[in-house]
Design a protein around this motif. Structure first.
Motif, short mmCIF file in Angstrom:
data_model
loop_
_atom_site.label_atom_id
_atom_site.label_comp_id
_atom_site.label_asym_id
_atom_site.label_seq_id
_atom_site.Cartn_x
_atom_site.Cartn_y
_atom_site.Cartn_z
N CYS A 3 0.85 -1.18 0.00
CA CYS A 3 0.00 0.00 0.00
C CYS A 3 0.90 1.24 0.00
CB CYS A 3 -0.89 -0.01 1.24
SG CYS A 3 -1.76 1.55 1.47
N CYS B 299 -0.06 3.53 3.43
CA CYS B 299 0.34 3.19 4.81
C CYS B 299 1.51 2.22 4.86
CB CYS B 299 -0.86 2.62 5.59
SG CYS B 299 -1.31 0.95 5.09
N HIS C 32 1.52 -0.97 4.17
CA HIS C 32 1.15 -2.37 4.44
C HIS C 32 1.58 -3.29 3.28
CE1 HIS C 32 -1.14 -5.89 5.56
NE2 HIS C 32 -1.75 -5.86 4.39
N CYS D 154 -6.08 -2.09 0.21
CA CYS D 154 -5.32 -2.35 1.42
C CYS D 154 -6.24 -2.74 2.57
CB CYS D 154 -4.53 -1.08 1.78
SG CYS D 154 -3.70 -1.15 3.36
N CYS E 7 -5.96 0.23 5.37
CA CYS E 7 -6.51 1.59 5.19
C CYS E 7 -7.47 1.72 4.02
CB CYS E 7 -5.37 2.61 5.07
SG CYS E 7 -4.53 2.53 3.47
ZN LIG Z 1 -2.83 0.99 3.48
#
Ligand SMILES: [Zn+2]
Length: 390
Positions: A314, A317, A319, A328, A331
């Motif tokens: 992502c 963020c 991830h 994601c 988020c």
């Molecule tokens: Zn994210």
């Protein structure tokens, strides 16, 4: 190449909204027997020219062209080079770093990505400790730092011995006395060298030690090493301080270090796989390793050299997910697909000082998906953090 420099490379991010590219160029020289040919320099030039062509086709900005032209110049002059070379560049951000490296980079290659490509470097660095090489005899010592192939002398200690008894033509009693004096001086010298090694270790200057000295001197010198300096000793080679060259020191130390890293990596990955099976401080497989990275549990990562797996990241963020999901899970934003998950794993490992081992054909690791990790703790099983001895 220092850890801070590597960390700087791992933190670098090109601004894709401005069409910037982070350029990484690795040059692998030909084996010595082929070095008289111009082949490797020509191959390097072709690699860069090809990149220039595709950058033009993709309408990349002028900064990238400037970087590529500069790398092309460099590649043109690499004919007959015996050392590897790496360049990391992004002139849009005024970034240019060039390193000489051991000639073990796999192949000559150029990468244009949003971050620098650190896989060949990470494979080379592996789990390299901050290594001290001390070359010692009865009256001299030279202390070096060895980082990759970069050998730098940090200091020398000299306590010239008194002239020995025979040169004075003393009688028996006086000759014996003079000999004892010389032996005592040598002992004091060994003690002060050992003391220097101890204080440097305590100051965090080195983590592992290799000693070069003549076989005859080794037992006495070893006996004077502080116990925890001795624990950090990974090997010894035979050398004469007065005549050994820096090149020879490097050549002697390299196999000692390689052997130690391989043995240590193999032992640790076996531990990690055992611990993964018992569901304690180990995990295996990409999905579990990525999860453990996000919860901050990872202490050491093991990759088989052939590891390659797709994943998504992502951009918002950070991830990482082994499932190729479009949104994601953390988020909800759109993810970006990574052709190779290690492109994301390696910079994280470098930034967080996670030890990274590359293994050649480890069967257990192969069965576990070519990636595993040793954990500091298990966040799902413990309330506090249980430190693990390295
Ligand atoms: Zn994210």
């Amino acid at each position: 190449m220092t850890r801070d420099e590597i960390r700087e490379l791992a933190s670098f991010q090109a601004d894709e909204s401005k069409r910037q590219s982070a350029l990484s160029f690795y040059f692998q020289p030909a084996p010595p027997q082929d070095r008289s040919h111009r082949h490797e320099a020509i191959a390097a030039k072709d690699v860069v020219k090809q990149a220039l062509k595709s950058a033009g086709a993709q309408g990349k900005n002028g900064h990238l062209h400037a970087d590529l032209d500069r790398v092309l110049d460099l590649a043109t002059n690499l004919r007959g080079a015996s050392r590897g070379r790496a360049v990391f560049a992004c002139s849009a951000q005024n970034f240019w770093k060039e390193y000489e490296l051991p000639p073990r980079l796999g192949e000559t290659h150029i990468y244009l990505q949003s971050q620098f490509q650190l896989k060949p470097l990470a494979a080379l660095l592996g789990a390299q400790p901050a290594l001290c090489v001390a070359v010692v005899d009865r009256q001299r010592a030279r202390v070096f730092d060895l980082r990759l192939d970069d050998l730098r002398e940090r200091g020398a200690i000299v306590h010239m011995l008194s002239r020995n008894a025979s040169s004075y033509g003393y009688n028996g009693y006086e000759a014996g006395h003079a000999e004892r004096r010389v032996a005592e001086e040598a002992l004091q010298h060994f003690k002060s060298v050992a003391e220097r090694l101890r204080t440097d270790f305590e100051r965090g200057i080195w983590e592992r030690l290799i000693v070069g000295c003549q076989d005859a001197n080794w037992p006495e010198f070893e006996a004077n090493l502080h116990p925890y300096v001795k624990q950090r000793l990974i090997g010894r080679f035979s050398a004469d301080v007065a005549s050994v060259s820096n090149e020879e020191i490097r050549d002697h130390a390299a196999p000692v270090l390689d052997r130690w890293i391989t043995e240590r990596g193999t032992k640790k990955v076996d531990d990690a796989l055992d611990l993964a099976r018992s569901n304690t401080r180990g995990v295996a497989g990409l999905r579990r390793v990525l999860q453990a990275l996000e919860t901050g549990e990872v202490q050491t990562i093991f990759l088989n050299e052939k590891f390659s797996a797709r994943a998504v990241q992502c951009p918002h963020c950070g991830h990482l997910d082994a499932h190729l999901i479009a949104a994601c899970v953390a988020c909800g934003r759109a993810t970006r697909e990574l052709a190779d998950a290690s492109d994301a794993i390696i910079p994280i490992a470098i930034r967080r000082d996670i030890e990274l081992f590359y293994l050649k054909d480890h069967e257990g690791l192969d069965r576990a998906g070519n990636i595993a990790a040793l954990l500091r703790f298990r966040s799902d099983q413990t309330t506090g953090q249980i430190p693990v001895a390295s």
